[in-house]
Design a protein around this motif. Structure first.
Motif, PDB file in Angstrom:
ATOM      1  N   LYS A 146       0.718  -1.261   0.250  1.00 36.56           N
ATOM      2  CA  LYS A 146       0.113   0.052   0.175  1.00 36.56           C
ATOM      3  C   LYS A 146       0.823   1.429   0.054  1.00 36.56           C
ATOM      4  O   LYS A 146       0.697   2.051  -0.726  1.00 36.56           O
ATOM      5  N   ALA A 147       1.937   1.315   0.912  1.00 32.01           N
ATOM      6  CA  ALA A 147       2.833   2.453   0.813  1.00 32.01           C
ATOM      7  C   ALA A 147       3.427   2.650  -0.466  1.00 32.01           C
ATOM      8  O   ALA A 147       3.366   3.879  -0.952  1.00 32.01           O
ATOM      9  N   TYR A 148       4.016   1.507  -1.045  1.00 28.66           N
ATOM     10  CA  TYR A 148       4.442   1.677  -2.401  1.00 28.66           C
ATOM     11  C   TYR A 148       3.618   2.260  -3.426  1.00 28.66           C
ATOM     12  O   TYR A 148       3.942   3.149  -4.255  1.00 28.66           O
ATOM     13  N   LEU A 149       2.525   1.710  -3.343  1.00 26.81           N
ATOM     14  CA  LEU A 149       1.374   2.140  -4.531  1.00 26.81           C
ATOM     15  C   LEU A 149       1.198   3.790  -4.240  1.00 26.81           C
ATOM     16  O   LEU A 149       0.945   4.344  -5.177  1.00 26.81           O
ATOM     17  N   LEU A 150       0.907   4.085  -3.076  1.00 29.78           N
ATOM     18  CA  LEU A 150       0.477   5.316  -2.683  1.00 29.78           C
ATOM     19  C   LEU A 150       1.865   6.154  -2.847  1.00 29.78           C
ATOM     20  O   LEU A 150       1.341   7.504  -3.473  1.00 29.78           O
ATOM     21  N   ILE A 151       2.845   5.806  -2.839  1.00 29.71           N
ATOM     22  CA  ILE A 151       4.281   6.828  -3.193  1.00 29.71           C
ATOM     23  C   ILE A 151       4.185   7.039  -4.343  1.00 29.71           C
ATOM     24  O   ILE A 151       4.496   7.834  -5.141  1.00 29.71           O
ATOM     25  N   TYR A 152       4.106   5.743  -5.277  1.00 31.91           N
ATOM     26  CA  TYR A 152       3.851   5.936  -6.774  1.00 31.91           C
ATOM     27  C   TYR A 152       2.872   6.665  -7.270  1.00 31.91           C
ATOM     28  O   TYR A 152       3.279   7.658  -8.197  1.00 31.91           O
ATOM     29  N   ALA A 153       1.973   6.926  -6.664  1.00 33.14           N
ATOM     30  CA  ALA A 153       0.634   7.869  -7.071  1.00 33.14           C
ATOM     31  C   ALA A 153       1.114   9.215  -6.608  1.00 33.14           C
ATOM     32  O   ALA A 153       0.898  10.137  -7.634  1.00 33.14           O
ATOM     33  N   MET A 154       1.704   9.381  -5.754  1.00 29.36           N
ATOM     34  CA  MET A 154       2.378  10.710  -5.270  1.00 29.36           C
ATOM     35  C   MET A 154       3.278  11.176  -6.289  1.00 29.36           C
ATOM     36  O   MET A 154       3.390  12.428  -6.377  1.00 29.36           O
ATOM     37  N   ASN A 155       4.022  10.712  -6.801  1.00 25.00           N
ATOM     38  CA  ASN A 155       5.103  10.869  -7.541  1.00 25.00           C
ATOM     39  C   ASN A 155       4.656  10.993  -9.040  1.00 25.00           C
ATOM     40  O   ASN A 155       5.712  11.204  -9.954  1.00 25.00           O
ATOM     41  N   ALA A 156       3.404  10.511  -9.229  1.00 30.30           N
ATOM     42  CA  ALA A 156       3.146  10.483 -10.757  1.00 30.30           C
ATOM     43  C   ALA A 156       3.264  11.665 -11.514  1.00 30.30           C
ATOM     44  O   ALA A 156       3.776  11.724 -12.547  1.00 30.30           O
ATOM     45  N   ASP A 157       2.966  12.862 -10.945  1.00 29.79           N
ATOM     46  CA  ASP A 157       3.086  14.306 -11.750  1.00 29.79           C
ATOM     47  C   ASP A 157       4.201  15.017 -11.240  1.00 29.79           C
ATOM     48  O   ASP A 157       4.344  16.291 -11.746  1.00 29.79           O
ATOM     49  N   LYS A 158       5.225  14.352 -10.563  1.00 25.81           N
ATOM     50  CA  LYS A 158       6.438  15.094 -10.225  1.00 25.81           C
ATOM     51  C   LYS A 158       6.094  16.247  -9.259  1.00 25.81           C
ATOM     52  O   LYS A 158       7.199  17.131  -9.073  1.00 25.81           O
ATOM     53  N   LYS A 159       5.040  16.375  -8.792  1.00 27.04           N
ATOM     54  CA  LYS A 159       4.755  17.607  -7.839  1.00 27.04           C
ATOM     55  C   LYS A 159       4.341  17.149  -6.569  1.00 27.04           C
ATOM     56  O   LYS A 159       3.073  16.711  -6.240  1.00 27.04           O
ATOM     57  N   LEU A 160       5.221  17.043  -5.705  1.00 27.73           N
ATOM     58  CA  LEU A 160       4.850  16.311  -4.388  1.00 27.73           C
ATOM     59  C   LEU A 160       4.148  17.365  -3.450  1.00 27.73           C
ATOM     60  O   LEU A 160       4.627  18.638  -3.223  1.00 27.73           O
ATOM     61  N   THR A 161       3.082  17.216  -2.836  1.00 26.16           N
ATOM     62  CA  THR A 161       2.223  18.025  -2.265  1.00 26.16           C
ATOM     63  C   THR A 161       2.063  17.515  -0.750  1.00 26.16           C
ATOM     64  O   THR A 161       2.116  16.259  -0.359  1.00 26.16           O
TER      65      THR A 161
END
Length: 109
Positions: A11-26
């Motif tokens: 779950k952590a890996y998938l969520l981090i993958y999603a967070m990094n998708a647009d290269k804009k970490l918020t």
């Protein structure tokens, strides 16, 4: 690559993958992730994610899903959590949409 992940690590890996998708970490995205996984898991998995190449990330996600033998319902719930990360900053970009489509294929749902 580790032999086996826990569900929390996947779950952590998938969520981090999603967070990094647009290269804009918020901060909003990070806060969503921290609601789902422990700080220790977040740091450990984030470090691993940062050291992986794109193809390795996909391979690891596939391997973890197979080794955890997740049901369709469990996979769907994981994807709902991923969508929450995509929507956390109120900007569901075209890049995030494309990643979401790709993840649906990877997750086979």
């Amino acid at each position: 690559m580790r032999d086996k992940w826990t569900l929390e690590e996947l779950k952590a890996y998938l969520l981090i993958y999603a967070m990094n998708a647009d290269k804009k970490l918020t901060q909003e995205e990070v806060e969503v992730i921290k609601r789902y996984v422990s700080p220790k898991t977040f740091i450990k998995v984030h470090n691993e994610f940062d050291n992986d190449k794109h193809h390795q990330r996909i391979e690891k996600i596939n391997a973890a899903i197979k080794s955890l033998n997740l049901t369709k319902n469990e996979i769907q719930n994981l994807f709902y959590d991923v969508e929450e990360v995509f929507n956390a900053d109120k900007d569901f970009s075209i890049v995030e949409r494309n990643i979401a489509i790709g993840l649906k294929r990877i997750l086979d749902f």
